[in-house]
Design a protein around this motif. Sequence first.
Motif, PDB file in Angstrom:
ATOM      1  N   ALA A 252     -16.115 -32.954   2.549  1.00 19.77           N
ATOM      2  CA  ALA A 252     -14.895 -33.754   2.366  1.00 19.77           C
ATOM      3  C   ALA A 252     -14.757 -34.744   3.511  1.00 19.77           C
ATOM      4  CB  ALA A 252     -13.676 -32.844   2.291  1.00 19.77           C
ATOM      5  N   VAL A 253     -14.119 -35.856   3.230  1.00 16.95           N
ATOM      6  CA  VAL A 253     -13.927 -36.886   4.239  1.00 16.95           C
ATOM      7  C   VAL A 253     -12.900 -36.435   5.273  1.00 16.95           C
ATOM      8  CG1 VAL A 253     -12.097 -38.072   2.965  1.00 16.95           C
ATOM      9  CG2 VAL A 253     -13.532 -39.367   4.551  1.00 16.95           C
ATOM     10  N   ASP A 254     -13.060 -36.883   6.510  1.00 14.38           N
ATOM     11  CA  ASP A 254     -12.063 -36.661   7.556  1.00 14.38           C
ATOM     12  C   ASP A 254     -11.111 -37.851   7.530  1.00 14.38           C
ATOM     13  OD1 ASP A 254     -10.540 -36.394   9.816  1.00 14.38           O
ATOM     14  OD2 ASP A 254     -12.210 -35.972  11.167  1.00 14.38           O
ATOM     15  N   PRO A 255      -9.872 -37.695   7.058  1.00 11.99           N
ATOM     16  CA  PRO A 255      -8.961 -38.835   6.891  1.00 11.99           C
ATOM     17  C   PRO A 255      -8.480 -39.440   8.206  1.00 11.99           C
ATOM     18  CG  PRO A 255      -7.815 -36.791   6.420  1.00 11.99           C
ATOM     19  CD  PRO A 255      -9.253 -36.423   6.609  1.00 11.99           C
TER      20      PRO A 255
ATOM     21  N   VAL B 292     -15.125 -47.821   8.086  1.00  7.08           N
ATOM     22  CA  VAL B 292     -16.059 -48.941   8.165  1.00  7.08           C
ATOM     23  C   VAL B 292     -16.604 -49.191   6.767  1.00  7.08           C
ATOM     24  CG1 VAL B 292     -18.290 -49.720   9.057  1.00  7.08           C
ATOM     25  CG2 VAL B 292     -16.664 -48.561  10.581  1.00  7.08           C
ATOM     26  N   LEU B 293     -16.309 -50.356   6.221  1.00  6.86           N
ATOM     27  CA  LEU B 293     -16.780 -50.725   4.891  1.00  6.86           C
ATOM     28  C   LEU B 293     -17.988 -51.640   5.030  1.00  6.86           C
ATOM     29  CD1 LEU B 293     -13.443 -51.543   2.997  1.00  6.86           C
ATOM     30  CD2 LEU B 293     -14.508 -49.312   3.430  1.00  6.86           C
ATOM     31  N   ARG B 294     -19.141 -51.152   4.589  1.00  5.39           N
ATOM     32  CA  ARG B 294     -20.324 -51.997   4.572  1.00  5.39           C
ATOM     33  C   ARG B 294     -20.165 -53.052   3.475  1.00  5.39           C
ATOM     34  NH1 ARG B 294     -22.218 -51.660   9.543  1.00  5.39           N
ATOM     35  NH2 ARG B 294     -22.812 -49.515  10.155  1.00  5.39           N
TER      36      ARG B 294
ATOM     37  N   PRO C 162     -17.364 -54.738  18.018  1.00  2.10           N
ATOM     38  CA  PRO C 162     -17.983 -53.414  18.156  1.00  2.10           C
ATOM     39  C   PRO C 162     -17.427 -52.421  17.146  1.00  2.10           C
ATOM     40  CG  PRO C 162     -16.364 -53.749  19.887  1.00  2.10           C
ATOM     41  CD  PRO C 162     -16.491 -55.058  19.168  1.00  2.10           C
ATOM     42  N   LEU C 163     -18.253 -51.446  16.794  1.00  6.02           N
ATOM     43  CA  LEU C 163     -17.820 -50.355  15.928  1.00  6.02           C
ATOM     44  C   LEU C 163     -17.140 -49.278  16.755  1.00  6.02           C
ATOM     45  CD1 LEU C 163     -21.010 -49.982  13.692  1.00  6.02           C
ATOM     46  CD2 LEU C 163     -18.816 -50.975  13.027  1.00  6.02           C
ATOM     47  N   PRO C 164     -16.257 -48.478  16.155  1.00  9.52           N
ATOM     48  CA  PRO C 164     -15.666 -47.350  16.878  1.00  9.52           C
ATOM     49  C   PRO C 164     -16.749 -46.324  17.230  1.00  9.52           C
ATOM     50  CG  PRO C 164     -14.505 -47.798  14.796  1.00  9.52           C
ATOM     51  CD  PRO C 164     -15.764 -48.580  14.766  1.00  9.52           C
ATOM     52  N   ALA C 165     -16.417 -45.420  18.126  1.00 11.75           N
ATOM     53  CA  ALA C 165     -17.378 -44.366  18.491  1.00 11.75           C
ATOM     54  C   ALA C 165     -17.607 -43.411  17.330  1.00 11.75           C
ATOM     55  CB  ALA C 165     -16.876 -43.606  19.718  1.00 11.75           C
ATOM     56  N   HIS C 166     -16.541 -43.076  16.607  1.00  6.38           N
ATOM     57  CA  HIS C 166     -16.637 -42.168  15.467  1.00  6.38           C
ATOM     58  C   HIS C 166     -15.923 -42.827  14.287  1.00  6.38           C
ATOM     59  CE1 HIS C 166     -17.674 -39.574  18.727  1.00  6.38           C
ATOM     60  NE2 HIS C 166     -16.421 -39.391  19.125  1.00  6.38           N
ATOM     61  N   TYR C 167     -16.509 -42.751  13.095  1.00  2.00           N
ATOM     62  CA  TYR C 167     -15.898 -43.410  11.947  1.00  2.00           C
ATOM     63  C   TYR C 167     -16.492 -42.886  10.641  1.00  2.00           C
ATOM     64  CZ  TYR C 167     -20.143 -46.315  12.441  1.00  2.00           C
ATOM     65  OH  TYR C 167     -21.440 -46.752  12.578  1.00  2.00           O
ATOM     66  N   THR C 168     -15.778 -43.181   9.545  1.00  6.34           N
ATOM     67  CA  THR C 168     -16.288 -42.955   8.203  1.00  6.34           C
ATOM     68  C   THR C 168     -16.929 -44.254   7.722  1.00  6.34           C
ATOM     69  OG1 THR C 168     -14.628 -41.288   7.633  1.00  6.34           O
ATOM     70  CG2 THR C 168     -15.682 -42.441   5.811  1.00  6.34           C
ATOM     71  N   GLU C 169     -18.187 -44.169   7.326  1.00  8.08           N
ATOM     72  CA  GLU C 169     -18.943 -45.338   6.886  1.00  8.08           C
ATOM     73  C   GLU C 169     -19.139 -45.259   5.373  1.00  8.08           C
ATOM     74  OE1 GLU C 169     -23.240 -47.374   8.022  1.00  8.08           O
ATOM     75  OE2 GLU C 169     -23.067 -45.195   7.915  1.00  8.08           O
ATOM     76  N   LEU C 170     -18.546 -46.202   4.656  1.00 10.71           N
ATOM     77  CA  LEU C 170     -18.697 -46.244   3.209  1.00 10.71           C
ATOM     78  C   LEU C 170     -19.741 -47.301   2.857  1.00 10.71           C
ATOM     79  CD1 LEU C 170     -15.019 -45.841   1.954  1.00 10.71           C
ATOM     80  CD2 LEU C 170     -16.796 -44.095   2.273  1.00 10.71           C
ATOM     81  N   ILE C 171     -20.806 -46.855   2.194  1.00 11.59           N
ATOM     82  CA  ILE C 171     -21.989 -47.691   1.955  1.00 11.59           C
ATOM     83  C   ILE C 171     -22.141 -48.078   0.496  1.00 11.59           C
ATOM     84  CG2 ILE C 171     -24.521 -47.593   1.883  1.00 11.59           C
ATOM     85  CD1 ILE C 171     -24.451 -46.056   4.445  1.00 11.59           C
ATOM     86  N   ALA C 172     -21.920 -47.107  -0.397  1.00 16.17           N
ATOM     87  CA  ALA C 172     -22.256 -47.289  -1.809  1.00 16.17           C
ATOM     88  C   ALA C 172     -21.002 -47.255  -2.657  1.00 16.17           C
ATOM     89  CB  ALA C 172     -23.221 -46.196  -2.265  1.00 16.17           C
ATOM     90  N   ARG C 173     -20.841 -48.271  -3.500  1.00 18.11           N
ATOM     91  CA  ARG C 173     -19.702 -48.315  -4.417  1.00 18.11           C
ATOM     92  C   ARG C 173     -20.129 -47.781  -5.775  1.00 18.11           C
ATOM     93  NH1 ARG C 173     -17.446 -52.470  -7.717  1.00 18.11           N
ATOM     94  NH2 ARG C 173     -18.984 -53.942  -6.916  1.00 18.11           N
TER      95      ARG C 173
ATOM     96  N   ARG D  83     -20.949 -40.327  14.114  1.00 13.49           N
ATOM     97  CA  ARG D  83     -20.469 -39.999  15.460  1.00 13.49           C
ATOM     98  C   ARG D  83     -21.495 -40.452  16.476  1.00 13.49           C
ATOM     99  NH1 ARG D  83     -15.883 -37.130  15.802  1.00 13.49           N
ATOM    100  NH2 ARG D  83     -15.072 -36.275  13.825  1.00 13.49           N
ATOM    101  N   ASP D  84     -21.014 -41.245  17.436  1.00 12.46           N
ATOM    102  CA  ASP D  84     -21.883 -41.780  18.490  1.00 12.46           C
ATOM    103  C   ASP D  84     -23.114 -42.464  17.907  1.00 12.46           C
ATOM    104  OD1 ASP D  84     -20.184 -40.797  20.536  1.00 12.46           O
ATOM    105  OD2 ASP D  84     -21.082 -38.807  20.320  1.00 12.46           O
ATOM    106  N   GLY D  85     -22.901 -43.228  16.829  1.00 16.16           N
ATOM    107  CA  GLY D  85     -23.985 -43.999  16.257  1.00 16.16           C
ATOM    108  C   GLY D  85     -24.906 -43.232  15.331  1.00 16.16           C
TER     109      GLY D  85
END
Length: 439
Positions: A216-219, A224-226, A344-355, A378-380
């Motif tokens: 599950a996603v961490d809200p 980050v929307l690719r 710059p990107l945040p240190a930790h984030y949710t990255e959404l790649i595929a629609r 997390r951390d890249g």
Amino acid sequence: MPGVDERTCAGVDLVALRDAACSAAVKGELFLSAERRLNLELEARTGAFTTSTGESLWASARVQRVDGVGMSSRHVSAPGELSSLLEGAAAAAPMAGALPEPLAPGAASSPVALPALSRVRAQAWAARVSSTVVPRTGIVQALVLSQSETWTAHVLAGASRAHVESREEVFVRCETERGAVVDAVALGAGQGAHALEALRSRLAEAFDALEGPVDAVDPALPLVLRPAVAAPLVAGLVWMLRGDVAAATPALARALGRKLFPSVLGLEDDAAHPQGTRRRALDDEGMPMHPVRLVDEGRLSGFLHTASTAPRLGGVSNGRALRSMLAGPTPNALNPFVMPRADPLPAHYTELIARVETFTTMPRPGTVTLVAGGWEVRDGRRVRRIAPVELELPVLETFRALRGVGTDLTFFPTAEGCGTPTLVFPPLLSGAQGGQAAR
């Protein structure tokens, strides 16, 4: 398509049609459109390709009246039909608006030619996509390669300007274990190999994100929307900045010149952008298509206008009048894009790649809905795959929260030709449960 006469379409001589339009449209406006098209479509069951071709020729007339503008449109089969089309426009129920300013006397018209299409080229590209672009684990549900050549002429008060637009695009729909992914690229001159490699890379990333164990996603994480996920959101913003939409949204119209968004947001439409999906020099009212800045460092600096929408907002036409078959001109962008930066990107984030494909992305005006999958980073490093989440995003409010913009500008035929880099937002999924975003 060997043996094609480039000066005819649907059996009509285009030179004779243009000349007849210049003679008939002394007191009105005529718009002529001739299109040649070829579609190559994969039969998923057999693996074979089927080809369909066609031609269409239509014209639209507008006549200025005291009580507004009269319009009439229809398919034409002979130059002599244009006079009766103008008569029909003069007798039609009036609409609000006005004709554009007359073209300069003797305005040069581009050569009258509708280039032939290449079935051999289409087959070669389609075979390449099928064998090298689609991931081996993917089930191809649809693969369509389309070619079109469109000749248009705008005739006003006896003067004409014409334009030829060439388009070649490939669309792919692949099934993954968590839904279908749809992507497409434009195969511009000299850009085909690069475009297909970009498509191959995006499809591979989409399959990687949508197949395998998920959590599950961490809200609480930034979002980050690719580009493939951000593109429908950008398309929603561009739609809201059309002159006809802005005129119907008084609060938005009054915001012109104000800073509505963070300084990281710049939005422009450039009909000649080298990465764009389309190329045009003139709009469908004969106006030059110069670059238009819509948002400048967060300030709302303009709208997309036709000759009719501009006066309603106290502006001038900026060459964004485009017409669909048998319809009047409406303001539209050609290659709109969010201007790249290197935030710059945040240190930790949710990255959404595929629609994941849905039937609609804007079920309500001003709100974009999409389903997307990706990773927790997390951390890249991508540390875990997340289940696809549904986002229901109010366009203006979402862009007001924009925190950063990347450098990876990409244009998408599947998102009205919009281009965008990676977009960075604060946490937008508060209240999400079980991988679904709260509305």
